[in-house]
Design a protein around this motif. Structure first.
Motif, short mmCIF file in Angstrom:
data_model
loop_
_atom_site.label_atom_id
_atom_site.label_comp_id
_atom_site.label_asym_id
_atom_site.label_seq_id
_atom_site.Cartn_x
_atom_site.Cartn_y
_atom_site.Cartn_z
N ALA A 118 41.61 52.10 36.31
CA ALA A 118 41.62 50.96 37.23
C ALA A 118 40.40 50.07 36.99
N ASP A 119 39.27 50.70 36.72
CA ASP A 119 38.06 49.95 36.42
C ASP A 119 38.18 49.27 35.06
N LEU A 120 38.76 49.97 34.09
CA LEU A 120 38.93 49.44 32.75
C LEU A 120 39.82 48.21 32.74
N LEU A 121 40.89 48.25 33.53
CA LEU A 121 41.86 47.15 33.57
C LEU A 121 41.63 46.18 34.73
N GLN A 122 40.50 46.36 35.41
CA GLN A 122 40.11 45.48 36.51
C GLN A 122 41.22 45.34 37.56
N MET A 123 41.70 46.50 38.02
CA MET A 123 42.73 46.46 39.06
C MET A 123 42.45 47.47 40.17
N SER A 124 41.17 47.78 40.40
CA SER A 124 40.80 48.72 41.46
C SER A 124 41.28 48.22 42.82
N HIS A 125 41.30 46.90 43.01
CA HIS A 125 41.72 46.33 44.30
C HIS A 125 43.24 46.39 44.51
N LEU A 126 43.98 46.83 43.49
CA LEU A 126 45.45 46.86 43.59
C LEU A 126 45.99 48.28 43.81
N LEU A 127 45.12 49.27 43.85
CA LEU A 127 45.57 50.66 43.82
C LEU A 127 46.50 51.05 44.96
N GLU A 128 46.36 50.43 46.10
CA GLU A 128 47.19 50.82 47.25
C GLU A 128 48.42 49.93 47.41
N ARG A 129 48.62 48.99 46.53
CA ARG A 129 49.81 48.13 46.60
C ARG A 129 50.99 48.79 45.90
#
Length: 373
Positions: A118-129
């Motif tokens: 998630a950090d690598l692909l810059q999507m940590s803020h999307l994990l709960e969607r």
């Protein structure tokens, strides 16, 4: 040891042979792209590597191990599909960790892997969607993240960007390039988009009718194509093909290209690029291949020091693209495309002095379509 080795693989569907003695090998960390027109066999080859499609004959080895008859689960590969293949009822976090959960990976390791990708692909803020709450590009990142959560021997990408719009496709292409540079992973990537192939690959396999026509670096397949098909398929706009007659003048080969209602265009062939086979073609028709960038506007300031043969064709169409301008000009039996700078002010119907760079030209046999020089 090769990360992936394919030896004389054939695949038949009934009486139709889709793969015909395909062989190739790539080293660990290489980015191989399988490229070719629809129906050339590239997706079938990818499915054979993945174990989704059994081969009729031949051998597939991953990291030195024969996996020809192993199931997909036994091959230690990860695959990213064109359709994303996300579970709609699961969150992004659950989609990424699901494969690890099926492999009985401890929860602490699963959580660490999810946070890492998630950090690598810059999507940590999307994990709960959930997938329905994501854009096409975000869904593709999740599909990539699910593959990256594991550390397999080979990653397989099956036309992963084909469902995205043009701008997003360019953005995701850049992300995949950065990802490969950062991780140094072994990737096999299928696409029909030759621009994608040129920008991403360490090695390109150009396929047609179930065979690999050429395997080489992007520079090799672009500048040294083995035949007419590879030359025409790679590059945008594609290579110009002109019918020419090979002649000799004062011990040097030259090509005569007919021009409409004018004197022929004489193009000297560089001495350092002469081959023994060329002597057999004197007085005969050959196909001359010139890329659009092999034409350039004549710069009067250079005078006799300017490189290339100057001629003055009539321009039939002017196509500005922003970064450069594409010109259609009457040459030989049809039209050719020239790529010039954005400051060129020529109009359709006018004439423009252009120079032809023969240092990178190629010649083909009109019958067999194989490269002559």
């Amino acid at each position: 040891m090769a990360a992936l080795e394919i030896n004389k693989v054939c695949k038949d569907f009934g009486s139709e042979q889709v793969l015909k003695d395909v062989s190739l090998a790539i080293d660990s960390g290489e980015f191989l792209i399988l490229v070719g027109p629809s129906g050339c066999g590239k997706s079938t080859l990818m499915n054979a590597i993945a174990g989704l499609e059994p081969v009729t004959s031949g051998e597939i080895c991953i990291a030195g191990e024969d996996v020809t008859w192993q199931t997909p689960a036994e091959r230690d590969i990860a695959m990213v599909f064109q359709s994303y293949a996300l579970y709609p009822s699961m969150t992004v976090r659950q989609n990424i960790s699901f494969g690890l959960e099926m492999r009985k990976v401890p929860k602490a390791e699963r959580d660490a892997a999810v946070e890492r990708v998630a950090d690598l692909l810059q999507m940590s803020h999307l994990l709960e969607r959930k997938p329905s709450q994501l854009s096409g590009g975000q869904r593709q990142r999740v599909a990539m993240g699910r593959a990256l959560a594991r550390e397999p021997k080979v990653y397989l990408f099956d036309e992963p960007l084909s469902n995205l719009d043009a701008k997003l496709r360019v953005d995701m292409r850049t992300e995949i390039k950065k990802l490969h540079q950062r991780l140094g992973t072994t990737i096999v990537y299928v696409t029909h988009d030759q621009i994608e192939a040129m920008t991403l690959a360490d090695c390109i396999a150009v396929m047609r009718d179930g065979r690999i026509l050429q395997l080489g670096s992007p520079d090799e397949v672009y500048n040294d194509p083995v035949d007419l098909f590879v030359a025409g398929f790679m590059g945008s706009p594609s290579m110009n093909f002109l019918t020419a007659t090979l002649e000799e003048d004062a011990g040097q080969y030259r090509l005569r290209v007919e021009t409409p209602q004018e004197e022929p265009l004489w193009l000297p062939w560089p001495r350092e690029r002469e081959t023994p086979a060329m002597g057999e073609w004197l007085g005969q028709s050959v196909i001359l291949g010139l890329r659009p960038e092999h034409f350039a506007e004549d710069d009067a300031r250079l005078g006799e020091h300017a490189e290339g043969v100057a001629f003055t064709p009539q321009i039939s169409v002017v196509e500005p693209t922003g970064a450069d301008i594409l010109l259609k000009l009457k040459l030989g039996e049809g039209e050719a495309t020239a790529r010039v700078g954005p400051k060129c002010r020529v109009m359709a119907g006018e004439r423009l002095v252009l120079r032809v760079d023969m240092g990178r030209a190629v010649l083909f046999d009109p019958e067999t379509e194989r490269r002559l020089a």
